[in-house]
Write a protein that holds these residues in place. Structure first.
Motif, PDB file in Angstrom:
ATOM      1  N   LEU A  55      15.231 -69.456  -3.149  1.00 26.22           N
ATOM      2  CA  LEU A  55      15.506 -68.436  -4.170  1.00 26.22           C
ATOM      3  C   LEU A  55      15.606 -67.043  -3.555  1.00 26.22           C
ATOM      4  CD1 LEU A  55      13.240 -69.658  -7.132  1.00 26.22           C
ATOM      5  CD2 LEU A  55      15.752 -69.617  -7.049  1.00 26.22           C
ATOM      6  N   ALA A  56      14.781 -66.773  -2.528  1.00 25.02           N
ATOM      7  CA  ALA A  56      14.809 -65.455  -1.880  1.00 25.02           C
ATOM      8  C   ALA A  56      16.181 -65.223  -1.228  1.00 25.02           C
ATOM      9  CB  ALA A  56      13.694 -65.355  -0.844  1.00 25.02           C
ATOM     10  N   ILE A  57      16.689 -66.243  -0.529  1.00 23.19           N
ATOM     11  CA  ILE A  57      17.998 -66.119   0.121  1.00 23.19           C
ATOM     12  C   ILE A  57      19.101 -66.013  -0.934  1.00 23.19           C
ATOM     13  CG2 ILE A  57      19.698 -67.319   1.576  1.00 23.19           C
ATOM     14  CD1 ILE A  57      17.221 -68.647   2.989  1.00 23.19           C
ATOM     15  N   ALA A  58      19.013 -66.887  -1.944  1.00 22.89           N
ATOM     16  CA  ALA A  58      20.052 -66.902  -2.987  1.00 22.89           C
ATOM     17  C   ALA A  58      20.097 -65.551  -3.716  1.00 22.89           C
ATOM     18  CB  ALA A  58      19.792 -68.040  -3.978  1.00 22.89           C
ATOM     19  N   LEU A  59      18.942 -65.000  -4.046  1.00 28.37           N
ATOM     20  CA  LEU A  59      18.918 -63.696  -4.720  1.00 28.37           C
ATOM     21  C   LEU A  59      19.409 -62.603  -3.768  1.00 28.37           C
ATOM     22  CD1 LEU A  59      15.612 -63.910  -6.808  1.00 28.37           C
ATOM     23  CD2 LEU A  59      17.956 -63.799  -7.700  1.00 28.37           C
ATOM     24  N   GLY A  60      19.020 -62.703  -2.504  1.00 26.83           N
ATOM     25  CA  GLY A  60      19.485 -61.734  -1.511  1.00 26.83           C
ATOM     26  C   GLY A  60      20.998 -61.704  -1.424  1.00 26.83           C
ATOM     27  N   ARG A  61      21.603 -62.873  -1.483  1.00 25.87           N
ATOM     28  CA  ARG A  61      23.075 -62.943  -1.425  1.00 25.87           C
ATOM     29  C   ARG A  61      23.712 -62.324  -2.657  1.00 25.87           C
ATOM     30  NH1 ARG A  61      25.264 -67.937   1.641  1.00 25.87           N
ATOM     31  NH2 ARG A  61      26.604 -68.078  -0.178  1.00 25.87           N
ATOM     32  N   GLU A  62      23.088 -62.549  -3.808  1.00 24.75           N
ATOM     33  CA  GLU A  62      23.608 -61.926  -5.044  1.00 24.75           C
ATOM     34  C   GLU A  62      23.513 -60.406  -4.951  1.00 24.75           C
ATOM     35  OE1 GLU A  62      25.069 -63.452  -7.594  1.00 24.75           O
ATOM     36  OE2 GLU A  62      24.789 -65.429  -6.696  1.00 24.75           O
ATOM     37  N   VAL A  63      22.427 -59.925  -4.358  1.00 28.26           N
ATOM     38  CA  VAL A  63      22.215 -58.478  -4.233  1.00 28.26           C
ATOM     39  C   VAL A  63      23.256 -57.864  -3.289  1.00 28.26           C
ATOM     40  CG1 VAL A  63      20.582 -56.726  -3.379  1.00 28.26           C
ATOM     41  CG2 VAL A  63      19.752 -58.577  -4.853  1.00 28.26           C
ATOM     42  N   ILE A  64      23.564 -58.579  -2.213  1.00 28.88           N
ATOM     43  CA  ILE A  64      24.613 -58.111  -1.295  1.00 28.88           C
ATOM     44  C   ILE A  64      25.961 -58.061  -2.017  1.00 28.88           C
ATOM     45  CG2 ILE A  64      25.992 -58.781   0.732  1.00 28.88           C
ATOM     46  CD1 ILE A  64      23.364 -59.724   2.014  1.00 28.88           C
ATOM     47  N   ARG A  65      26.175 -59.068  -2.878  1.00 30.98           N
ATOM     48  CA  ARG A  65      27.426 -59.125  -3.641  1.00 30.98           C
ATOM     49  C   ARG A  65      27.584 -57.893  -4.557  1.00 30.98           C
ATOM     50  NH1 ARG A  65      28.408 -64.744  -6.614  1.00 30.98           N
ATOM     51  NH2 ARG A  65      27.934 -65.561  -4.545  1.00 30.98           N
ATOM     52  N   GLN A  66      26.431 -57.322  -4.936  1.00 31.03           N
ATOM     53  CA  GLN A  66      26.470 -56.094  -5.754  1.00 31.03           C
ATOM     54  C   GLN A  66      26.537 -54.840  -4.862  1.00 31.03           C
ATOM     55  OE1 GLN A  66      26.320 -56.564  -9.143  1.00 31.03           O
ATOM     56  NE2 GLN A  66      25.982 -58.771  -8.910  1.00 31.03           N
ATOM     57  N   ASN A  67      26.840 -55.068  -3.584  1.00 30.50           N
ATOM     58  CA  ASN A  67      27.054 -53.952  -2.638  1.00 30.50           C
ATOM     59  C   ASN A  67      25.814 -53.192  -2.215  1.00 30.50           C
ATOM     60  OD1 ASN A  67      29.785 -54.202  -2.030  1.00 30.50           O
ATOM     61  ND2 ASN A  67      30.315 -53.351  -4.042  1.00 30.50           N
ATOM     62  N   TYR A  68      24.668 -53.834  -2.280  1.00 33.57           N
ATOM     63  CA  TYR A  68      23.454 -53.226  -1.736  1.00 33.57           C
ATOM     64  C   TYR A  68      23.198 -53.787  -0.337  1.00 33.57           C
ATOM     65  CZ  TYR A  68      22.354 -51.799  -6.526  1.00 33.57           C
ATOM     66  OH  TYR A  68      22.394 -51.248  -7.776  1.00 33.57           O
ATOM     67  N   THR A  69      22.517 -52.999   0.492  1.00 32.16           N
ATOM     68  CA  THR A  69      22.123 -53.509   1.801  1.00 32.16           C
ATOM     69  C   THR A  69      20.826 -54.305   1.667  1.00 32.16           C
ATOM     70  OG1 THR A  69      21.119 -51.361   2.149  1.00 32.16           O
ATOM     71  CG2 THR A  69      23.194 -51.763   3.272  1.00 32.16           C
TER      72      THR A  69
END
Ligand code: ADP
Length: 189
Positions: A55-69
């Protein structure tokens, strides 16, 4: 954008039916990254193998998709880097570097206890990011056990006060997903 995920995991690959203690609506809401925009924290707690890193990786990828580092690291690697930088008189630089990503993901907190110096360095990092950058931490220990993890109940409380102030605590229960799959397929009794 930065990241360093140890492997690829996504929300579509997470079997929510197998993990009834995780609310899919809550995870979908967190996938919008609003909590990151607000500099909030997520604590993903539970025993080994229940899907915290997934879940941590999956959420991290979603956050990157929203253009955050996003920067992903394990607690062990993070502490080793802080201790090394401290020893070399470069702690400030390292703390500044670790404060840059909008989201810092720290995986596997609690597998190894921290020595007092490491606990204090970790506290400095949390203080630095507090109310500025979002954090996602996974741990096999409940927050009540963090005094033992950090080897010092005062430091553990100081860290928790900051992390829990604006936070989402998700506690996953149950058995390891992989062990359960093996049992189901008859590979284990
Ligand atoms: P934890 O971080 O809680 O120790 P992991 O996220 O590393 O557990 O999960 C262990 C393995 O099981 C990983 O390969 C992960 O993708 C898989 N897994 C765990 N829970 C689920 C789930 N509900 N659906 C799909 N795969 C899962």
């Amino acid at each position: 954008k930065i990241a360093h995920f140890p492997h690829a995991r996504d929300l579509d690959g997470f079997d929510f039916n197998a993990q009834p203690s995780v609310d899919p609506h809550q995870i979908r809401e967190l996938a919008t990254a609003r909590w990151v925009a607000h500099g909030e924290a997520i604590l993903l707690l539970g025993p080994p193998g229940v899907g915290k890193s997934h879940l941590a990786i999956a959420l991290g990828r979603e956050v990157i998709r929203q253009n955050y580092t996003v920067l992903f690291t394990t607690a062990q690697a993070l502490v080793a880097a802080l201790v090394k930088a401290h020893g070399e008189g470069r702690l400030e630089d390292r703390l500044a570097l670790l404060s840059k990503p909008k989201l810092l993901i720290i995986d596997e907190l609690g597998y190894l206890p921290f020595d007092p110096n490491a606990a204090h360095l970790f506290f400095q990092l949390v203080s630095r990011r507090y109310e500025r950058g979002a954090m996602l931490i996974t741990s096999n220990r409940s927050v009540g056990e963090w005094g033992t993890v950090f080897g010092d109940p005062v430091v553990a409380t100081a860290i928790l006060v900051r992390l829990l102030h604006h936070s989402h605590v998700i506690t996953i229960r149950g058995d390891s997903y992989r062990l359960r799959e093996k049992r189901r397929s008859g590979l284990l009794q």
